[in-house]
Design an enzyme around this catalytic site. Sequence first.
Site: not given
Ligand code: FAD
Length: 476
Positions: A59, A123, A320, A277, A280, A452, A212
């Site tokens: 962003k 972890g 995710d 892209a 994921r 408005h 695509e």
């Molecule tokens: C370019 C891009 C743009 C995006 N834009 C948007 C947006 O505008 N809006 C939106 O809603 N979503 C967006 N997303 C998606 C969004 O980033 C993800 O949905 C979100 O980050 C998921 O959150 P999460 O906490 O599940 O996982 P993550 O953000 O992936 O965080 C997981 C964390 O766990 C850590 N981890 C993993 N395994 C271990 C372990 N065994 N021990 C310790 N740490 C660990 C990782 O290092 C990471 O820090 C975007 C993604 C990308 C790539």
Amino acid sequence: MTDTAFDVIVIGAGPAGYPCAIRAAQNKLKVACIDEWKNLDGKYAFGGTCLNAGCIPSKALLESSELYHRANVEFAVHGIQATGLAFDVATMQKRKAGIVKASAQGIAGLFKAAGVTALQGHGKLLAGNRVEHTAADGKTQVLTARHVVLASGSAPMELQSMPFDGKAIVDSWGALEFDAVPKRLCVIGAGVIGLELGSVWRRLGAEVVVLEALEQFLFMADQQVAKEALKHFKKLGLDIRLGAKVGGASQDRDGVTLRYTDASGDKTVTVDKVVVAIGRRPYTGDLLGEGTGVELDERGFIKVDHECRTGAGNVWAVGDVVRGPMLAHKGKEEGVMVGDLIAGLVTEVNYDAVPSVVYTAPEIAWVGQTEEQVKASGRAYKVGSFPFMASGRARAMEAPAGFAKIIAAVDDDEILGVHIIGPMAGELIAEAVLAMEYSASTEDLQRTMHAHPTLSEALHEAALLADKRAIDFPNK
Ligand SMILES: Cc1cc2nc3c(=O)[nH]c(=O)nc-3n(C[C@H](O)[C@H](O)[C@H](O)COP(=O)(O)OP(=O)(O)OC[C@H]3O[C@@H](n4cnc5c(N)ncnc54)[C@H](O)[C@@H]3O)c2cc1C
């Protein structure tokens, strides 16, 4: 309790994990959160993909590139002469990096304020609700917890025929780190991330081809919106090629030549950089030890029920790494829900009201069912669609493209879906999400006063149009 015994240990401090840890701590539980994310400077940072390599940096660059683009193509109509306009990618990148750094430090501050023990490093869940923590210096300790929450997130998918090399063939993170505008860029995948990244570099002057594999553009969106969006992306100069299946790539001095096949046969395109892209995948690398009882599905997601329980006693998973849309706000609500459920509170996530936003220009946002989905369900429905061209505020902003569309049931007037393409669609959709959260009818929106002149009046008029009672647009 010793320092190694916790009520809750959260593995992962992305947008799913850190809110879970904070909410559990707010519920007076003793909480630790472990995260291993390292940024390109080699330093640990909280916030996961979203904050470090996703939502926030994308962003930041979308904003900078859009400002430049508007100054270039739109200012003249306001009577503003922007001659000698120039941009500096290094400054844009520095601004972005500053925002990311401050946000990551903000999470460390939030942990401190909430009393969460923040641990950096790896972890791993062991049997018996024990968690092995490996710190940066390689030292390990075994922690115990009454509850463990897995929030390990996702990782970019790679094309087998075209592995990432970090230089010419990169993932979305790589595309956020370019230090110069590539002359020729190919984005593989016209999903949300591909379109946002393609827009950034196109606005700054790159020739952008988007390949695509699907024939249908933005298949997950309402197709009226998708059609309108395609028109605007083409106007921006994105060369979107649908039904294009990439077979492989070769590199030489002239760049990367991609081979792909579409309806008319085999083709090639040569570019300087390729951004893959294509989606994921859930990330569970070295997360689960022997005998934890946590199961993965055939696509690698951690199996959970509607309350994010894994099936292994007191082990939960959010974000995710579990089913559902890969969105930061979906993960956040799951994390908060689990932080409350562990404390014995009653709560749930409403998966029918998850907003989606594409932060392009015009912006695209929706919640609920598309018209195609409502039609397929067989339920009788009505539609109100109000063009921003008829909004005084949008015209004053010189942003008349797009429309707000509401789909509602004929029998009880319930709002089933809202789809917006136009200025600030990502902000406007919040009203629709709230309306759907309360099972609102179009009549509820019709009777709600909207200031408005604001863009939100488009939603108001769309609700009125659904019953052919609009004031500011002819009812057909
Ligand atoms: C370019 C891009 C743009 C995006 N834009 C948007 C947006 O505008 N809006 C939106 O809603 N979503 C967006 N997303 C998606 C969004 O980033 C993800 O949905 C979100 O980050 C998921 O959150 P999460 O906490 O599940 O996982 P993550 O953000 O992936 O965080 C997981 C964390 O766990 C850590 N981890 C993993 N395994 C271990 C372990 N065994 N021990 C310790 N740490 C660990 C990782 O290092 C990471 O820090 C975007 C993604 C990308 C790539």
